[in-house]
Design a protein around this motif. Structure first.
Motif, PDB file in Angstrom:
ATOM      1  N   UNK A  18     -11.475 -12.500  17.034  1.00  0.00           N
ATOM      2  CA  UNK A  18     -12.169 -12.406  15.826  1.00  0.00           C
ATOM      3  C   UNK A  18     -11.907 -12.874  14.949  1.00  0.00           C
ATOM      4  N   UNK A  19     -13.145 -11.640  14.019  1.00  0.00           N
ATOM      5  CA  UNK A  19     -13.424 -12.049  13.052  1.00  0.00           C
ATOM      6  C   UNK A  19     -12.733 -12.328  12.199  1.00  0.00           C
ATOM      7  N   UNK A  20     -12.555 -12.359  10.634  1.00  0.00           N
ATOM      8  CA  UNK A  20     -12.103 -12.309   8.981  1.00  0.00           C
ATOM      9  C   UNK A  20     -11.736 -10.660   9.098  1.00  0.00           C
ATOM     10  N   UNK A  21     -12.461  -9.645   9.352  1.00  0.00           N
ATOM     11  CA  UNK A  21     -12.715  -8.294   9.150  1.00  0.00           C
ATOM     12  C   UNK A  21     -11.498  -7.689  10.016  1.00  0.00           C
ATOM     13  N   UNK A  22     -11.861  -8.057  10.652  1.00  0.00           N
ATOM     14  CA  UNK A  22     -10.639  -7.466  12.343  1.00  0.00           C
ATOM     15  C   UNK A  22      -9.559  -7.729  12.283  1.00  0.00           C
ATOM     16  N   UNK A  23      -9.083  -9.473  11.717  1.00  0.00           N
ATOM     17  CA  UNK A  23      -7.303  -9.785  10.854  1.00  0.00           C
ATOM     18  C   UNK A  23      -7.384  -9.109   9.860  1.00  0.00           C
ATOM     19  N   UNK A  24      -8.505  -8.722   9.226  1.00  0.00           N
ATOM     20  CA  UNK A  24      -8.060  -8.066   7.628  1.00  0.00           C
ATOM     21  C   UNK A  24      -7.427  -6.491   7.995  1.00  0.00           C
ATOM     22  N   UNK A  25      -7.929  -5.514   8.906  1.00  0.00           N
ATOM     23  CA  UNK A  25      -8.032  -4.395   9.926  1.00  0.00           C
ATOM     24  C   UNK A  25      -6.444  -4.747  10.571  1.00  0.00           C
ATOM     25  N   UNK A  26      -6.735  -5.874  11.302  1.00  0.00           N
ATOM     26  CA  UNK A  26      -4.710  -5.424  11.683  1.00  0.00           C
ATOM     27  C   UNK A  26      -3.842  -5.724  10.995  1.00  0.00           C
ATOM     28  N   UNK A  27      -4.026  -7.235  10.397  1.00  0.00           N
ATOM     29  CA  UNK A  27      -2.799  -6.969   8.948  1.00  0.00           C
ATOM     30  C   UNK A  27      -2.466  -5.505   8.197  1.00  0.00           C
ATOM     31  N   UNK A  28      -3.660  -4.701   7.783  1.00  0.00           N
ATOM     32  CA  UNK A  28      -3.129  -3.580   7.183  1.00  0.00           C
ATOM     33  C   UNK A  28      -2.780  -2.437   8.386  1.00  0.00           C
ATOM     34  N   UNK A  29      -3.461  -2.741   9.572  1.00  0.00           N
ATOM     35  CA  UNK A  29      -2.342  -1.979  10.240  1.00  0.00           C
ATOM     36  C   UNK A  29      -1.343  -1.997  10.635  1.00  0.00           C
ATOM     37  N   UNK A  30      -0.953  -2.955  10.513  1.00  0.00           N
ATOM     38  CA  UNK A  30       0.464  -3.715  10.901  1.00  0.00           C
ATOM     39  C   UNK A  30       1.373  -3.567  10.083  1.00  0.00           C
ATOM     40  N   UNK A  31       1.251  -3.373   8.921  1.00  0.00           N
ATOM     41  CA  UNK A  31       1.367  -3.130   7.223  1.00  0.00           C
ATOM     42  C   UNK A  31       2.471  -1.564   7.187  1.00  0.00           C
ATOM     43  N   UNK A  32       1.063  -0.146   7.504  1.00  0.00           N
ATOM     44  CA  UNK A  32       1.574   0.464   7.586  1.00  0.00           C
ATOM     45  C   UNK A  32       2.649   0.808   8.896  1.00  0.00           C
ATOM     46  N   UNK A  33       2.333  -0.092  10.097  1.00  0.00           N
ATOM     47  CA  UNK A  33       3.272   0.479  11.052  1.00  0.00           C
ATOM     48  C   UNK A  33       5.202   0.197  10.736  1.00  0.00           C
ATOM     49  N   UNK A  34       4.551  -1.347  10.069  1.00  0.00           N
ATOM     50  CA  UNK A  34       6.124  -2.194   9.517  1.00  0.00           C
ATOM     51  C   UNK A  34       6.581  -0.763   8.458  1.00  0.00           C
ATOM     52  N   UNK A  35       5.659   0.047   7.836  1.00  0.00           N
ATOM     53  CA  UNK A  35       6.844   1.198   6.696  1.00  0.00           C
ATOM     54  C   UNK A  35       6.741   2.208   7.272  1.00  0.00           C
ATOM     55  N   UNK A  36       6.466   2.156   8.459  1.00  0.00           N
ATOM     56  CA  UNK A  36       6.359   3.549   9.871  1.00  0.00           C
ATOM     57  C   UNK A  36       8.222   3.652  10.415  1.00  0.00           C
ATOM     58  N   UNK A  37       7.916   2.118  10.698  1.00  0.00           N
ATOM     59  CA  UNK A  37       9.650   1.810  11.429  1.00  0.00           C
ATOM     60  C   UNK A  37      10.426   1.769  10.575  1.00  0.00           C
ATOM     61  N   UNK A  38       9.956   0.982   9.239  1.00  0.00           N
ATOM     62  CA  UNK A  38      11.447   1.170   9.044  1.00  0.00           C
ATOM     63  C   UNK A  38      11.766   2.792   8.255  1.00  0.00           C
TER      64      UNK A  38
END
Length: 87
Positions: A18-38
């Protein structure tokens, strides 16, 4: 005595580095997913469904994603049953 148990786990798999941009994209998706899961696990399934419809990801960095949320509710009825037996 009522018993409550919660568990939240987020996992992902990948192939390659993974490059930095891919890691950032994953972190953003996980954050959205966390809000949805909550929202989902707090019982507002309709709102969680609406959030899921707008969940997005950086398609320049990620090929895709899959999301699965499970919720099981168990009620304790032993106490009520014991009270009925005493009649």
């Amino acid at each position: 005595m009522p018993l409550s148990l919660s568990e939240l786990a987020i996992s992902f798999s990948l192939k390659g580095e993974l490059d930095d941009e891919e890691l950032t994209a994953i972190a953003d998706l996980v954050e959205q997913t966390q809000d949805l899961a909550d929202t989902f696990y707090n019982g507002d399934v309709d709102k969680a469904f609406e959030q899921a419809l707008t969940l997005g990801f950086d398609d320049k960095e990620l090929v895709g994603y899959a999301l699965q949320l499970n919720r099981t509710t168990q009620a304790e009825v032993v106490k009520a049953y014991e009270n009925i037996q005493h009649y």
